[in-house]
Design a protein around this motif. Structure first.
Motif, short mmCIF file in Angstrom:
data_model
loop_
_atom_site.label_atom_id
_atom_site.label_comp_id
_atom_site.label_asym_id
_atom_site.label_seq_id
_atom_site.Cartn_x
_atom_site.Cartn_y
_atom_site.Cartn_z
N GLU A 1 -37.75 69.85 73.89
CA GLU A 1 -37.45 69.62 72.47
C GLU A 1 -36.66 70.79 71.88
OE1 GLU A 1 -40.16 70.01 68.59
OE2 GLU A 1 -40.89 68.49 69.99
N PHE A 2 -37.02 72.01 72.27
CA PHE A 2 -36.30 73.20 71.80
C PHE A 2 -34.84 73.15 72.25
CE2 PHE A 2 -34.88 77.36 73.53
CZ PHE A 2 -34.53 77.96 72.34
N GLU A 3 -34.60 72.83 73.51
CA GLU A 3 -33.23 72.79 74.01
C GLU A 3 -32.46 71.62 73.38
OE1 GLU A 3 -32.02 75.18 75.35
OE2 GLU A 3 -33.37 76.17 76.75
N GLU A 4 -33.15 70.54 73.06
CA GLU A 4 -32.47 69.41 72.39
C GLU A 4 -31.96 69.80 71.02
OE1 GLU A 4 -35.41 66.37 72.40
OE2 GLU A 4 -35.10 65.86 74.52
N ARG A 5 -32.73 70.60 70.30
CA ARG A 5 -32.29 71.06 68.98
C ARG A 5 -30.98 71.82 69.08
NH1 ARG A 5 -37.47 73.73 65.83
NH2 ARG A 5 -38.95 71.99 66.05
N LEU A 6 -30.85 72.54 70.19
CA LEU A 6 -29.63 73.32 70.41
C LEU A 6 -28.53 72.50 71.09
CD1 LEU A 6 -31.27 76.63 71.70
CD2 LEU A 6 -30.50 76.12 69.38
N GLU A 7 -28.86 71.26 71.43
CA GLU A 7 -27.94 70.37 72.14
C GLU A 7 -27.45 71.00 73.45
OE1 GLU A 7 -24.86 69.22 69.45
OE2 GLU A 7 -26.23 68.04 68.19
N ALA A 8 -28.37 71.73 74.10
CA ALA A 8 -28.05 72.41 75.36
C ALA A 8 -28.38 71.47 76.52
CB ALA A 8 -28.84 73.72 75.47
N TYR A 9 -27.51 70.46 76.71
CA TYR A 9 -27.83 69.41 77.68
C TYR A 9 -27.81 69.90 79.13
CZ TYR A 9 -27.36 66.48 73.59
OH TYR A 9 -27.53 65.95 72.34
N ASP A 10 -27.00 70.91 79.39
CA ASP A 10 -27.01 71.45 80.75
C ASP A 10 -28.36 72.10 81.06
OD1 ASP A 10 -26.51 73.36 78.78
OD2 ASP A 10 -25.41 74.68 80.15
N ARG A 11 -28.94 72.77 80.06
CA ARG A 11 -30.25 73.38 80.24
C ARG A 11 -31.35 72.32 80.34
NH1 ARG A 11 -30.32 78.80 79.79
NH2 ARG A 11 -28.50 79.83 78.84
N ILE A 12 -31.22 71.27 79.54
CA ILE A 12 -32.20 70.18 79.59
C ILE A 12 -32.23 69.58 80.99
CG2 ILE A 12 -32.70 67.83 78.77
CD1 ILE A 12 -31.58 68.73 76.03
N PHE A 13 -31.04 69.35 81.54
CA PHE A 13 -30.94 68.76 82.87
C PHE A 13 -31.54 69.69 83.93
CE2 PHE A 13 -28.57 67.51 86.74
CZ PHE A 13 -29.01 66.19 86.81
N ALA A 14 -31.30 71.00 83.77
CA ALA A 14 -31.85 71.98 84.73
C ALA A 14 -33.37 72.02 84.66
CB ALA A 14 -31.26 73.36 84.44
N ILE A 15 -33.92 71.95 83.44
CA ILE A 15 -35.38 71.94 83.29
C ILE A 15 -35.96 70.70 83.94
CG2 ILE A 15 -37.27 71.77 81.62
CD1 ILE A 15 -35.47 73.42 79.69
#
Length: 552
Positions: free
Chosen positions: A155-169
């Motif tokens: 959810e934190f990474e979604e707020r930042l729209e950091a989709y590359d990080r979301i995918f890595a997590i």
């Protein structure tokens, strides 16, 4: 001093707080009294805030600090303390409490989730927040019920729209057997469709797939689009294999997980079914052979079963069997001995002392024994363990000094002293090889331990075990007969104990006695088992009752 604490509430509130405070000092292990004290402290002046009196704030902090030092595994109270500090002193004070909390119970997914959520709401630096989430992931990411933590991270990474990080997590999470593994995989699979193939699998596996496709293309040329489509299809199949493996690993653990009724710490005992389940779960994880998962399961177990010596001993032994884990073993022993297991359970501490002796730190091993005896001075296993430690490190005289100091101590009870005397004699016999000196120790001390079963039985067994020959048997038989007479006539043992020790003497008569010993055997049998035996025991019991009445 803690007992002179100044409270800041009304007179009625202060009277209640002082009463509860005195009860806590009187019964420091009673959780319910602590709970009442915490509640009473934090509700002073109608509830603490920035405008509360310094006395109310200071006393409440002191109560929380001492409560959580006593019960550090109550994750919910760390959260309450952090919330209280936030309302009183702000972000930095609350964060310090959270840091203390996760240091005390580092594998609490709930506390890490709360801490990270607090950081998200109070910090504007994504890198600092991300660093905290990564610390949490290292501590609780493998938990079977870690989905609230991973959801908060995503959810934190979604707020930042950091989709590359979301995918890595998600790429990390889909490998972990956990309660909600399937929904993470579905999301990962959806995102994979829009990610570059280089992010989807390890580079060596990607090169292998591409090479296979190109080999097939030699027979039938394909466009780049067709190659990409085929590559993604193989990658998707590869991911399905990961999903299948995670599903299998989750199913294996589900049997044990669904039997865990209390995964959190509490002072009340676990029922036998819970203990059995933890034992079986640990057996399973150890057999699986994954160090990280096994260590993590032990840590989970030792939150729910923090007061159970068997699991601390088992954890230390398992860790000791791993390579190059000496400091980790020491840490387990220290946590068990200094934080969780009461001094009334000294077995783990004696094992810890052996570990330190093995590690070349005999002085630490000695200090551990001293610490136990400061609290339970009559614990004979500790005294004997210490004497044996001193014998190994300093020789026989050092061992005897430990025993004689305890024998002369007013803090030791007679039962313990009797056992120490018996061990003293055993050392002289077994280590020095002097049966005469050992016999002298027994004879010199018998008047002090006339009612001690341990003393007389050890003396009898000592004499029965002495090696003899045809030339010396008669002398030894005289000694044993005299000792048996003392047991029957001089000692203050109960009829039941005298009968038990006489049985050993009768066996001796049958195995090693001479021509006339059958008569002696039958006479003893008549006295102990014949028609007058019951009457004699009843008379003895009646005399004991009369003596007790006279003394009272």
């Amino acid at each position: 001093m803690a007992f002179e604490m100044s409270f800041g509430g009304t007179d009625d509130e202060n009277a209640e707080l002082r009463k509860l405070h005195a009860e806590v000092l009187e019964n420091p292990d009673e959780f319910e009294i602590w709970e009442k004290l915490v509640r009473a402290a934090e509700t002073q002046e109608g509830g603490l805030n920035r405008n509360s009196s310094p006395q109310a704030i200071s006393s409440t902090r002191s109560v929380y600090d001492r409560f959580l030092a006593k019960f550090p595994l109550f994750f919910g109270y760390w959260k309450k303390y952090a919330d209280l500090e936030f309302s009183i002193a702000g972000t930095e004070a609350a964060e310090m409490v959270y840091e203390r909390g996760v240091a005390s119970i580092s594998n609490s997914a709930d506390l890490w989730t709360n801490f990270c959520n607090f950081k998200v709401e109070t910090s504007h630096d994504p890198d600092v927040i991300r660093e905290l989430f990564e610390r949490g992931a290292h501590c609780v990411g493998l938990d079977f019920l870690a989905h609230p933590f991973w959801d908060k991270y995503l959810e934190f990474e979604e707020r930042l729209e950091a989709y590359d990080r979301i995918f890595a997590i998600l790429g990390r999470v889909i490998l972990i057997p956990m309660h909600q593994y399937a929904r993470y995989f579905e999301r990962y699979r959806q995102l994979a469709q829009s990610r570059p193939v280089q992010e989807l699998i390890p580079s060596d596996r990607l090169a292998q797939f591409r090479a296979e496709i190109e080999m097939e293309g030699m027979q039938k040329p394909r466009t780049e689009l067709e190659i990409d489509r085929e590559l993604r299809a193989r990658i998707d199949q590869y991911h399905l294999e990961i999903f299948s493996h995670t599903q299998t690993e989750t199913t294996k653990r589900w049997t044990y997980e669904q039997e865990i009724k209390r995964p959190y710490f509490h002072v009340t005992e676990l029922d036998e079914a819970q203990l059995v389940n933890w034992r079986k779960y640990l057996d399973f994880e150890e057999a699986e052979g994954n160090y990280q998962r096994t260590a993590f399961l032990y840590e989970r177990c030792l939150v729910a079963a923090a007061y159970y010596e068997e699991f601390w001993l088992r954890f230390a032994r398992w860790m000791f069997a791993q390579d190059n884990k000496q400091e980790e073993v020491r840490n387990i022993y220290q946590r068990a001995s200094c934080l969780y297991l009461p001094i009334s359970k000294p077995a783990i501490r004696i094992q810890y002392a052996l570990f330190e002796e093995m590690s070349g730190r005999a002085d630490v091993a000695e200090a551990i024994h001293e610490a136990i005896l400061m609290n339970i001075p009559s614990h004979i296993e500790t005294i004997i363990s210490w004497a044996n430690l001193q014998r190994r490190q300093g020789g026989l005289e050092a061992a005897i000094e430990v025993l004689t100091v305890q024998i002369d101590s007013e803090a030791c009870d007679l039962h313990t002293k009797a056992a120490a005397v018996a061990h003293w004699a055993k050392l002289l016999w077994k280590i020095k090889g002097s049966a005469d000196e050992a016999r002298w120790v027994f004879k010199e001390n018998q008047e002090w331990y006339l009612a001690s079963k341990h003393f007389w039985s050890e003396w009898l067994f000592f004499e029965l075990q002495q090696p003899t020959s045809a030339a010396t048997e008669s002398t030894q038989q005289t000694r044993i007969k005299q000792l048996h007479n003392d047991i029957r006539q001089t000692s203050h043992l109960t009829p039941e104990v005298r009968k038990e020790l006489t049985h050993y003497y009768q066996v001796y008569l049958l195995e090693r006695g001479g021509k006339d010993t059958a008569k002696e055997y039958m006479e003893l049998d008549k006295e102990d088992n014949g028609p007058y035996a019951l009457q004699a025991r009843m008379n003895h019991d009646g005399e004991a009752v009369m003596r007790q009445r006279r003394h009272s």
